[in-house]
Design a protein around this motif. Sequence first.
Motif, PDB file in Angstrom:
ATOM      1  N   GLY A   1       0.812  -1.206   0.000  1.00 17.47           N
ATOM      2  CA  GLY A   1       0.000   0.000   0.000  1.00 17.47           C
ATOM      3  C   GLY A   1       0.849   1.261   0.000  1.00 17.47           C
ATOM      4  O   GLY A   1       0.536   2.237  -0.698  1.00 17.47           O
ATOM      5  N   VAL A   2       1.925   1.249   0.779  1.00 20.44           N
ATOM      6  CA  VAL A   2       2.842   2.399   0.786  1.00 20.44           C
ATOM      7  C   VAL A   2       3.460   2.599  -0.592  1.00 20.44           C
ATOM      8  O   VAL A   2       3.561   3.724  -1.109  1.00 20.44           O
ATOM      9  CB  VAL A   2       3.940   2.197   1.852  1.00 20.44           C
ATOM     10  N   TRP A   3       3.876   1.476  -1.211  1.00 19.08           N
ATOM     11  CA  TRP A   3       4.479   1.549  -2.541  1.00 19.08           C
ATOM     12  C   TRP A   3       3.488   2.109  -3.563  1.00 19.08           C
ATOM     13  O   TRP A   3       3.850   2.951  -4.399  1.00 19.08           O
ATOM     14  CB  TRP A   3       4.949   0.160  -2.946  1.00 19.08           C
ATOM     15  N   LEU A   4       2.244   1.677  -3.508  1.00 24.94           N
ATOM     16  CA  LEU A   4       1.232   2.171  -4.440  1.00 24.94           C
ATOM     17  C   LEU A   4       0.965   3.655  -4.223  1.00 24.94           C
ATOM     18  O   LEU A   4       0.759   4.413  -5.175  1.00 24.94           O
ATOM     19  CB  LEU A   4      -0.059   1.367  -4.286  1.00 24.94           C
ATOM     20  N   SER A   5       0.960   4.089  -2.953  1.00 24.06           N
ATOM     21  CA  SER A   5       0.727   5.508  -2.662  1.00 24.06           C
ATOM     22  C   SER A   5       1.864   6.389  -3.165  1.00 24.06           C
ATOM     23  O   SER A   5       1.670   7.588  -3.369  1.00 24.06           O
ATOM     24  CB  SER A   5       0.537   5.708  -1.154  1.00 24.06           C
ATOM     25  N   MET A   6       3.023   5.790  -3.367  1.00 27.75           N
ATOM     26  CA  MET A   6       4.171   6.536  -3.893  1.00 27.75           C
ATOM     27  C   MET A   6       4.205   6.531  -5.421  1.00 27.75           C
ATOM     28  O   MET A   6       5.142   7.048  -6.026  1.00 27.75           O
ATOM     29  CB  MET A   6       5.468   5.936  -3.345  1.00 27.75           C
ATOM     30  N   GLY A   7       3.199   5.918  -6.025  1.00 30.11           N
ATOM     31  CA  GLY A   7       3.117   5.912  -7.482  1.00 30.11           C
ATOM     32  C   GLY A   7       3.585   4.626  -8.125  1.00 30.11           C
ATOM     33  O   GLY A   7       3.611   4.524  -9.360  1.00 30.11           O
TER      34      GLY A   7
ATOM     35  N   SER B   1       3.493   0.524  -9.167  1.00 31.43           N
ATOM     36  CA  SER B   1       2.444  -0.344  -9.691  1.00 31.43           C
ATOM     37  C   SER B   1       2.325  -1.600  -8.843  1.00 31.43           C
ATOM     38  O   SER B   1       3.262  -1.982  -8.132  1.00 31.43           O
ATOM     39  CB  SER B   1       2.754  -0.742 -11.138  1.00 31.43           C
ATOM     40  N   LEU B   2       1.165  -2.242  -8.923  1.00 29.31           N
ATOM     41  CA  LEU B   2       0.954  -3.485  -8.191  1.00 29.31           C
ATOM     42  C   LEU B   2       1.915  -4.566  -8.682  1.00 29.31           C
ATOM     43  O   LEU B   2       2.460  -5.347  -7.887  1.00 29.31           O
ATOM     44  CB  LEU B   2      -0.497  -3.951  -8.351  1.00 29.31           C
ATOM     45  N   HIS B   3       2.153  -4.601  -9.981  1.00 33.49           N
ATOM     46  CA  HIS B   3       3.062  -5.596 -10.541  1.00 33.49           C
ATOM     47  C   HIS B   3       4.477  -5.406 -10.000  1.00 33.49           C
ATOM     48  O   HIS B   3       5.134  -6.371  -9.574  1.00 33.49           O
ATOM     49  CB  HIS B   3       3.047  -5.498 -12.069  1.00 33.49           C
ATOM     50  N   SER B   4       4.964  -4.169  -9.973  1.00 37.66           N
ATOM     51  CA  SER B   4       6.329  -3.925  -9.495  1.00 37.66           C
ATOM     52  C   SER B   4       6.466  -4.161  -7.999  1.00 37.66           C
ATOM     53  O   SER B   4       7.578  -4.374  -7.500  1.00 37.66           O
ATOM     54  CB  SER B   4       6.767  -2.497  -9.839  1.00 37.66           C
ATOM     55  N   ALA B   5       5.340  -4.138  -7.261  1.00 40.04           N
ATOM     56  CA  ALA B   5       5.397  -4.416  -5.825  1.00 40.04           C
ATOM     57  C   ALA B   5       5.861  -5.842  -5.548  1.00 40.04           C
ATOM     58  O   ALA B   5       6.314  -6.149  -4.442  1.00 40.04           O
ATOM     59  CB  ALA B   5       4.024  -4.181  -5.184  1.00 40.04           C
ATOM     60  N   PHE B   6       5.761  -6.715  -6.565  1.00 40.30           N
ATOM     61  CA  PHE B   6       6.234  -8.087  -6.377  1.00 40.30           C
ATOM     62  C   PHE B   6       7.743  -8.140  -6.126  1.00 40.30           C
ATOM     63  O   PHE B   6       8.251  -9.155  -5.640  1.00 40.30           O
ATOM     64  CB  PHE B   6       5.870  -8.929  -7.600  1.00 40.30           C
ATOM     65  N   TRP B   7       8.467  -7.059  -6.461  1.00 41.15           N
ATOM     66  CA  TRP B   7       9.893  -7.026  -6.139  1.00 41.15           C
ATOM     67  C   TRP B   7      10.111  -7.076  -4.635  1.00 41.15           C
ATOM     68  O   TRP B   7      11.150  -7.563  -4.170  1.00 41.15           O
ATOM     69  CB  TRP B   7      10.549  -5.777  -6.730  1.00 41.15           C
ATOM     70  N   LEU B   8       9.131  -6.557  -3.857  1.00 36.21           N
ATOM     71  CA  LEU B   8       9.219  -6.675  -2.403  1.00 36.21           C
ATOM     72  C   LEU B   8       9.208  -8.148  -1.990  1.00 36.21           C
ATOM     73  O   LEU B   8       9.969  -8.571  -1.117  1.00 36.21           O
ATOM     74  CB  LEU B   8       8.061  -5.938  -1.737  1.00 36.21           C
ATOM     75  N   GLY B   9       8.332  -8.929  -2.625  1.00 31.51           N
ATOM     76  CA  GLY B   9       8.273 -10.353  -2.335  1.00 31.51           C
ATOM     77  C   GLY B   9       9.537 -11.073  -2.751  1.00 31.51           C
ATOM     78  O   GLY B   9      10.049 -11.936  -2.025  1.00 31.51           O
ATOM     79  N   ALA B  10      10.072 -10.708  -3.925  1.00 24.59           N
ATOM     80  CA  ALA B  10      11.305 -11.341  -4.391  1.00 24.59           C
ATOM     81  C   ALA B  10      12.458 -11.021  -3.442  1.00 24.59           C
ATOM     82  O   ALA B  10      13.266 -11.896  -3.098  1.00 24.59           O
ATOM     83  CB  ALA B  10      11.628 -10.869  -5.811  1.00 24.59           C
TER      84      ALA B  10
END
Length: 385
Positions: free
Chosen positions: A351-357, A359-368
């Motif tokens: 959610g923090v990442w999305l609020s910073m602009g 994408s949901l797809h790129s948020a998967f880098w957090l999981g990786a």
Amino acid sequence: MSQRPAVSVLLAGATLLSSSTVGRFVYTPLLPWLVGVLTVQQGASIASWNYLGYLIGALLALRWHQVTQIRPQLPWALALHVVTTLAQTQVESVEALSTLRLLNGISNGLVFVQAPSLILEWLARHRRTSSSGLVYLGVCVGLIVSSFMVSLSNGVLEGPERWWPAALLSIPLAWWGWQQLAGLDMPPEDAHKDSAQPRSGRLLDRASTPLFLSYAGAGMGYILPMTFLPMVARLQVEPGDILVESSWLIVAVATLPSPWLWNRLGALFGDTLALRFSYITQLAGVLAALLLPGAPGILLCAVLVGGTFLGTVLLTQRLARALHPHQGPRLSAALIALYSLTQLAGPWLTGVWLSMGGSLHSAFWLGAGALLWGLIWMLLVPRRA
């Protein structure tokens, strides 16, 4: 009960986990059909309350970790699970449903710690710990049943009524499973006989600390694709593609052979080596979704992550007991509490990442990144037979 075959004990434990899984995870495929009764934001908030309850339940299990405490507490946790699932059929307000999902999460946290812990201690007493991972087959069955349960009730039930199938199925599963486990021959003093180490009360030492740090990465790494993969599929594949509607079912089906597979790999190559491979496999699944946009990446992620995350759980629980045989249930509770905490952190950071602009797809880098963290720390965990 001393001559009970291990398969009957494992079946009873799997039945309890299946009951709790249906009540907990039916919310994921059910949520789109509750929109109208709930908004998307309310639905996400209610899910967070359930995650918080799961964390509280795991912390309570950390407090009640002895066999003499698990025996009286587990049936009450099952009863709370059944009652809260039944009550969800009668409420529509966000506040009431949030409270019930919180309580349901608490019951699930207790059941998911105490039932496998009790069974693992019984198997250790009978020198059968290599079979312990098979109890998680109940989670696989529960995920698949919950998915089909929602699909079959489409057009038949509406609003809160859609909780009825999960509630009615949970009752006989919880009752039968506990009836089978209630009489296990588990004198509390026998749980420690296989320990040749001094009975230190420390949870963290040079052997277990890397395992805890690794497991923190596992919790955050798996929860992102497990939560957001269907939404990423909706954003990336063509409208009407089968993956839009079935990505969650693919994940659920991929879990089915995973307890047997990873249990077997742990028995053949050692739990430490198998656990390292499980991190590599999950990391490959998340990277597939990142580096192969569209249907191929979504499909690989669903299969690799869905077919691995339970293996990481069962291998970690068994390895923790091998490191500290005298406090297996306590270690199990502490690990699941940590896993629950990082599960909460994953969607929050997204959610923090999305609020910073982002994408949901790129948020998967957090999981990786989290899974890479877990793999690095696993390399520091000592090998055990």
